[in-house]
Design a protein around this motif. Sequence first.
Motif, short mmCIF file in Angstrom:
data_model
loop_
_atom_site.label_atom_id
_atom_site.label_comp_id
_atom_site.label_asym_id
_atom_site.label_seq_id
_atom_site.Cartn_x
_atom_site.Cartn_y
_atom_site.Cartn_z
N GLY A 155 -4.54 -2.91 2.83
CA GLY A 155 -4.70 -1.79 1.92
C GLY A 155 -5.10 -0.54 2.68
O GLY A 155 -4.98 -0.47 3.91
N THR A 156 -5.61 0.43 1.94
CA THR A 156 -6.04 1.69 2.55
C THR A 156 -7.46 2.02 2.12
O THR A 156 -7.89 1.69 1.01
CB THR A 156 -5.11 2.85 2.16
OG1 THR A 156 -5.10 2.98 0.73
CG2 THR A 156 -3.69 2.62 2.66
N LEU A 157 -8.17 2.69 3.02
CA LEU A 157 -9.51 3.20 2.74
C LEU A 157 -9.63 4.56 3.40
O LEU A 157 -9.40 4.69 4.61
CB LEU A 157 -10.58 2.25 3.27
CG LEU A 157 -12.03 2.71 3.09
CD1 LEU A 157 -12.37 2.88 1.61
CD2 LEU A 157 -13.00 1.74 3.76
N PHE A 159 -11.63 -1.33 -0.32
CA PHE A 159 -10.42 -0.52 -0.14
C PHE A 159 -10.17 0.36 -1.38
O PHE A 159 -10.50 -0.02 -2.51
CB PHE A 159 -9.19 -1.40 0.09
CG PHE A 159 -9.20 -2.17 1.39
CD1 PHE A 159 -10.17 -1.97 2.35
CD2 PHE A 159 -8.20 -3.09 1.66
CE1 PHE A 159 -10.17 -2.67 3.55
CE2 PHE A 159 -8.17 -3.80 2.86
CZ PHE A 159 -9.15 -3.59 3.80
N ASP A 160 -9.54 1.51 -1.15
CA ASP A 160 -9.11 2.36 -2.26
C ASP A 160 -7.88 1.78 -2.94
O ASP A 160 -7.73 1.86 -4.16
CB ASP A 160 -8.80 3.77 -1.75
CG ASP A 160 -10.03 4.45 -1.17
OD1 ASP A 160 -11.13 4.29 -1.73
OD2 ASP A 160 -9.89 5.14 -0.13
N THR A 161 -6.98 1.22 -2.15
CA THR A 161 -5.77 0.58 -2.67
C THR A 161 -5.53 -0.71 -1.91
O THR A 161 -5.90 -0.83 -0.73
CB THR A 161 -4.53 1.47 -2.52
OG1 THR A 161 -4.26 1.69 -1.12
CG2 THR A 161 -4.73 2.82 -3.21
N LEU A 173 -14.83 2.79 10.97
CA LEU A 173 -13.38 2.71 11.21
C LEU A 173 -12.60 3.81 10.50
O LEU A 173 -11.52 4.21 10.97
CB LEU A 173 -12.86 1.35 10.75
CG LEU A 173 -13.14 0.16 11.66
CD1 LEU A 173 -12.65 -1.13 11.00
CD2 LEU A 173 -12.47 0.32 13.02
N THR A 174 -13.12 4.29 9.39
CA THR A 174 -12.37 5.28 8.60
C THR A 174 -12.92 6.69 8.72
O THR A 174 -12.46 7.60 8.03
CB THR A 174 -12.34 4.87 7.12
OG1 THR A 174 -13.68 4.80 6.60
CG2 THR A 174 -11.67 3.51 6.94
N LYS A 224 -6.77 5.48 5.60
CA LYS A 224 -6.47 4.63 6.75
C LYS A 224 -5.99 3.26 6.28
O LYS A 224 -6.65 2.62 5.46
CB LYS A 224 -7.69 4.48 7.65
CG LYS A 224 -7.41 3.72 8.96
CD LYS A 224 -8.65 3.67 9.83
CE LYS A 224 -8.37 2.98 11.15
NZ LYS A 224 -7.42 3.71 11.99
N ARG A 225 -4.87 2.79 6.84
CA ARG A 225 -4.34 1.47 6.50
C ARG A 225 -5.06 0.41 7.33
O ARG A 225 -5.17 0.53 8.56
CB ARG A 225 -2.84 1.44 6.77
CG ARG A 225 -2.11 0.22 6.18
CD ARG A 225 -0.61 0.42 6.23
NE ARG A 225 0.10 -0.69 5.59
CZ ARG A 225 0.87 -1.57 6.25
NH1 ARG A 225 1.04 -1.46 7.56
NH2 ARG A 225 1.48 -2.54 5.60
N ILE A 226 -5.56 -0.63 6.65
CA ILE A 226 -6.34 -1.68 7.30
C ILE A 226 -5.89 -3.02 6.75
O ILE A 226 -5.60 -3.16 5.56
CB ILE A 226 -7.85 -1.50 7.03
CG1 ILE A 226 -8.36 -0.16 7.56
CG2 ILE A 226 -8.66 -2.65 7.66
CD1 ILE A 226 -9.80 0.14 7.17
#
Length: 289
Positions: A62-64, A45-47, A286-287, A67-69
Motif C-alpha cells: 500500500g501507500t503511506l 497505510f493510507d491505502t 521511512l515516509t 510512499k509505496r511500501i
Amino acid sequence: MLGPSELVLNADNSIYHLNLLPEDIANTIITVGDPDRVVSVSDHFDTIELKKGKREFITHTGTLNGKRISVVSTGIGTDNIDIVLNELDALVNIDFETRSIKDDITTLDIVRIGTSGAIQADIPVDSFLMSQYAIGFDNLLHFYESEHIQHPEVQLAFIDHTNWSIYKSIPYVVSYNGSLAERLLSEDLRLGFTGTNVGFYGPQGRKLRLDTDDSELNAKLASFKYRDLQITNLEMETSAIYGLSKLMGHRAVSLNCILANRSNGEFSKDPKKAVNKLIGLTLDKLTAH
C-alpha cells in the motif's frame, strides 16, 4: 536461462512460496516474523492495493504519505529468510518470461521489525535496538560465496572466547547498510550487535526438560568483547537478512523491540504496545520527506 527446478513459479507465473507477481511489491519492504503483525503494519497505510498470502508468507502492499511500501511476513528462522530474500530479489531482478537475470539490477530497501531478548543488563525491556552487526550461529551464509562480506577477525575472536564446539556451524559476522540506517536512526534507537540463533530454546540457553550442551553459553555471549563490539541481544533472522541482502546488492536494517532481558529475567508487560510503537516510529522515518 533458469530452468523450472531453479526458478520455481506457480501456474499464474507468481514466485513459488511468496505467491507474488513482480508488480505486487514495492521497492521498500518491511519484513516481520509473525504473519499477524502484517496487519499491525498495514493498518497504518493510507491505502492498501494488495493482500496476498501462502503458508506463513503474507504480503500487504500500500501507500503511506505518498510512499509505496510492502510488508511481508517471513515466519521464524534463517531458513525462511533464505526463501523470502531470494524470492523478493527474483521478483525485481529476474525476468519471469525469459527466465533470465535482468541487465539493470534493482536495489530494495529491507527493514526488519522484529522482537528480541537482550543479554546485557543495561538494555531495558520495551526499548528499541538497531542491529549494527549480527553474528549468525546458523550455517546459511556458508552455502553462498560470502567470505568477502564477513568479518573473520571478529568471528575468530568469538570462537576463541567461547571455546566454540567444532560440532556447531562456524559463526559469521555481517553488518547493516549504513545509508539506510541513517534514515532510520533516532534517539529512540540504540545500536547493537545481535546474535542470530537457530532456535528459541536450547540455542538461546533456555532449559525446559532438556539440558543444553553449554550451560554457560549466554554468559559467554554477554561477556564477549571485540574492540567496541559487545553482543547485545538474541533473535532468529537478522544475520541471514544482512548477509543475503549484501550479496544481492540490497540495503537492509534490522530493528528489534526488546521484549525480554535474559540477564535479569524480565519480560514485557505489554509486548503488543511496545511492538506497535516501534512500527509507528519506523513508518514515520521511512515516509519522512
